[in-house]
Scaffold this active site. Structure first.
Site, PDB file in Angstrom:
ATOM      1  N   GLY A   1       0.530 -13.572 -36.216  1.00  0.00           N
ATOM      2  CA  GLY A   1       1.135 -14.714 -35.660  1.00  0.00           C
ATOM      3  C   GLY A   1       1.602 -15.719 -36.607  1.00  0.00           C
ATOM      4  O   GLY A   1       2.796 -16.510 -36.156  1.00  0.00           O
TER       5      GLY A   1
ATOM      6  N   ASN B   1      -0.216   3.656 -30.055  1.00  0.00           N
ATOM      7  CA  ASN B   1      -1.156   3.441 -31.324  1.00  0.00           C
ATOM      8  C   ASN B   1      -1.989   4.668 -31.229  1.00  0.00           C
ATOM      9  O   ASN B   1      -2.359   5.282 -32.418  1.00  0.00           O
ATOM     10  CB  ASN B   1      -1.815   2.075 -31.061  1.00  0.00           C
ATOM     11  CG  ASN B   1      -1.393   0.977 -31.427  1.00  0.00           C
ATOM     12  OD1 ASN B   1      -0.073   0.803 -31.714  1.00  0.00           O
ATOM     13  ND2 ASN B   1      -2.156  -0.085 -31.820  1.00  0.00           N
TER      14      ASN B   1
ATOM     15  N   SER C   1       4.949  -4.034 -32.124  1.00  0.00           N
ATOM     16  CA  SER C   1       4.686  -2.939 -33.115  1.00  0.00           C
ATOM     17  C   SER C   1       5.655  -3.438 -34.285  1.00  0.00           C
ATOM     18  O   SER C   1       6.520  -3.716 -34.143  1.00  0.00           O
ATOM     19  CB  SER C   1       4.997  -1.473 -32.713  1.00  0.00           C
ATOM     20  OG  SER C   1       4.676  -0.672 -33.670  1.00  0.00           O
ATOM     21  N   GLY C   2       4.775  -3.124 -35.434  1.00  0.00           N
ATOM     22  CA  GLY C   2       5.749  -3.362 -36.848  1.00  0.00           C
ATOM     23  C   GLY C   2       4.915  -4.099 -37.852  1.00  0.00           C
ATOM     24  O   GLY C   2       5.364  -4.144 -38.793  1.00  0.00           O
ATOM     25  N   GLY C   3       3.648  -4.396 -37.466  1.00  0.00           N
ATOM     26  CA  GLY C   3       2.993  -4.907 -38.682  1.00  0.00           C
ATOM     27  C   GLY C   3       3.205  -6.452 -39.171  1.00  0.00           C
ATOM     28  O   GLY C   3       4.208  -7.095 -38.408  1.00  0.00           O
TER      29      GLY C   3
ATOM     30  N   GLU D   1       0.156   7.198 -33.054  1.00  0.00           N
ATOM     31  CA  GLU D   1       0.086   6.807 -34.588  1.00  0.00           C
ATOM     32  C   GLU D   1      -1.201   7.282 -35.119  1.00  0.00           C
ATOM     33  O   GLU D   1      -1.092   7.830 -36.507  1.00  0.00           O
ATOM     34  CB  GLU D   1       0.111   5.246 -34.560  1.00  0.00           C
ATOM     35  CG  GLU D   1       0.012   4.641 -35.890  1.00  0.00           C
ATOM     36  CD  GLU D   1      -0.057   3.134 -35.835  1.00  0.00           C
ATOM     37  OE1 GLU D   1      -1.337   2.566 -36.054  1.00  0.00           O
ATOM     38  OE2 GLU D   1       0.717   2.278 -35.564  1.00  0.00           O
ATOM     39  N   TYR D   2      -2.428   7.286 -34.468  1.00  0.00           N
ATOM     40  CA  TYR D   2      -3.544   7.778 -34.926  1.00  0.00           C
ATOM     41  C   TYR D   2      -3.433   9.120 -35.364  1.00  0.00           C
ATOM     42  O   TYR D   2      -3.854   9.695 -36.520  1.00  0.00           O
ATOM     43  CB  TYR D   2      -4.674   7.898 -33.934  1.00  0.00           C
ATOM     44  CG  TYR D   2      -5.464   6.297 -33.811  1.00  0.00           C
ATOM     45  CD1 TYR D   2      -4.752   5.167 -34.043  1.00  0.00           C
ATOM     46  CD2 TYR D   2      -6.933   6.452 -34.052  1.00  0.00           C
ATOM     47  CE1 TYR D   2      -5.693   4.059 -34.026  1.00  0.00           C
ATOM     48  CE2 TYR D   2      -7.619   5.443 -33.900  1.00  0.00           C
ATOM     49  CZ  TYR D   2      -6.935   4.278 -34.160  1.00  0.00           C
ATOM     50  OH  TYR D   2      -7.920   3.135 -34.008  1.00  0.00           O
TER      51      TYR D   2
ATOM     52  N   LYS E   1       2.077   0.259 -25.439  1.00  0.00           N
ATOM     53  CA  LYS E   1       1.758  -0.031 -27.011  1.00  0.00           C
ATOM     54  C   LYS E   1       0.194   0.725 -27.217  1.00  0.00           C
ATOM     55  O   LYS E   1       0.137   1.383 -28.271  1.00  0.00           O
ATOM     56  CB  LYS E   1       1.501  -1.543 -27.241  1.00  0.00           C
ATOM     57  CG  LYS E   1       0.940  -1.818 -28.476  1.00  0.00           C
ATOM     58  CD  LYS E   1       1.848  -1.332 -29.710  1.00  0.00           C
ATOM     59  CE  LYS E   1       1.686  -2.014 -30.940  1.00  0.00           C
ATOM     60  NZ  LYS E   1       0.369  -2.025 -31.535  1.00  0.00           N
TER      61      LYS E   1
ATOM     62  N   LYS F   1      -1.916 -12.841 -40.120  1.00  0.00           N
ATOM     63  CA  LYS F   1      -0.965 -12.372 -40.624  1.00  0.00           C
ATOM     64  C   LYS F   1       0.339 -11.893 -39.760  1.00  0.00           C
ATOM     65  O   LYS F   1       1.171 -11.813 -40.050  1.00  0.00           O
ATOM     66  CB  LYS F   1      -1.401 -10.880 -41.340  1.00  0.00           C
ATOM     67  CG  LYS F   1      -2.032  -9.867 -40.530  1.00  0.00           C
ATOM     68  CD  LYS F   1      -2.965  -8.871 -41.120  1.00  0.00           C
ATOM     69  CE  LYS F   1      -3.687  -8.001 -40.385  1.00  0.00           C
ATOM     70  NZ  LYS F   1      -4.432  -6.950 -40.940  1.00  0.00           N
TER      71      LYS F   1
END
Length: 305
Positions: free
Chosen positions: A14, A180, A126-128, A183-184, A176, A12
């Protein structure tokens, strides 16, 4: 530099990167263990490779290879395993790890590649999946000369002004990792707050609450917007969403690093512990965290049937 590179790992993230770079005019060679995925992306203009050997041989020198595979053993296998690319590369080639690797692993790999005359770069991405397709936030480690050489690549992958350089092998993945971890904590706080709202006597419409918060409040954010979308999709009870929250390591790494540096990080540590404990104690709070993971990261978060 050649506007040509190879991408190893076409999931998803790459796969989204491959599509974006093809649209930006790059010649993209791609390999994945799933040849069905490779064939699918070939229809979008990517040049398919049937093996790691074929991918490396198809690139002009100096070669540029981007990895987007799960952190840990998978990265070392692709780089230094029996069929790995290290033995197939030449001096002056560049390898970029754009996955969520532990920063100490990245520093180790950079040192090992340096002994071979190959440049290794760590990039926090980052950005999904949405960021992979439409522009992401990039945190780039390594040395500045290589960063400047590869800046056209980062510019094409990032949102406008969405990439930064951080000096040192592993520095990009370090920044990064902490991102994260933060983010948690942010996701945990949102989940706990909305669990309180749901249980209160007022029974407010949670879609409207999220919408209200996301119009000028202090906590206005993409996370709040994603939570609103999750409620719209699954309803306030989030019945289809699992209360068991997955975790991929970054929160744990951040908590451990904080302890090594003797920096209190209670919120991050407790948010990680919550995810671990949720495997045995699923809850509505866990459903909210899972729903957020599904919205921005495309993670599988639905209840198993």
């Amino acid at each position: 530099m050649h506007r040509e590179l190879g991408i190893i790992g076409l999931g998803k993230m790459g796969g989204g990167i491959a599509r974006r770079l093809v649209k930006k005019g790059w010649a993209v060679h791609g390999f994945d263990n799933s040849q069905a995925v490779v064939r699918d992306l070939a229809t979008f203009g990517m040049q398919p490779a049937g093996s790691l050997q074929a991918l490396v041989e198809g690139l002009p020198t100096p070669r540029l290879v981007w990895l987007m595979v799960p952190a840990g053993k998978a990265v070392d296998d692709v780089l230094f395993g029996k069929q790995g690319i290290a033995a197939k590369l030449s001096r002056g080639d560049i390898v970029i790890d754009g996955g969520n690797s532990f920063y100490k692993d990245s520093a180790r790999r950079a040192k090992k590649f340096a002994g071979l005359g190959i440049i290794f770069v760590d990039v926090g991405f980052s950005g999904g999946p949405g960021g992979a397709r439409n522009g992401a936030c990039l945190m780039v480690g390594g040395d500045e000369a290589t960063f400047k050489k590869l800046e056209p690549l980062y510019r094409d992958l990032a949102l406008e002004d969405g990439y930064r350089f951080f000096k040192g092998a592993g520095a990009g993945h370090f920044v990064k990792m902490v991102h994260n971890g933060i983010e948690y904590g942010m996701m945990q706080s949102l989940a706990e707050g909305f669990a309180i709202l749901k249980k209160s006597k007022y029974k407010p419409d949670l879609v409207r609450v999220a919408d209200s918060y996301n119009h000028g409040s202090v906590i206005q954010s993409r996370l709040v917007g994603w939570l609103e979308s999750a409620y719209e999709e699954f309803g306030e009870n989030l019945g289809a969403i699992s209360g068991k929250v997955g975790h991929a390591g970054e929160g744990e790494w951040t908590a451990k690093t904080a302890r090594e540096l003797k920096v209190p990080a209670k919120v991050i540590e407790e948010s990680f512990k919550f995810r671990v404990q949720s495997a045995k104690k699923p809850s509505y709070t866990g459903k909210v965290v899972s729903a957020l993971r599904g919205q921005f990261g495309g993670h599988s978060v639905k209840n198993k049937k």
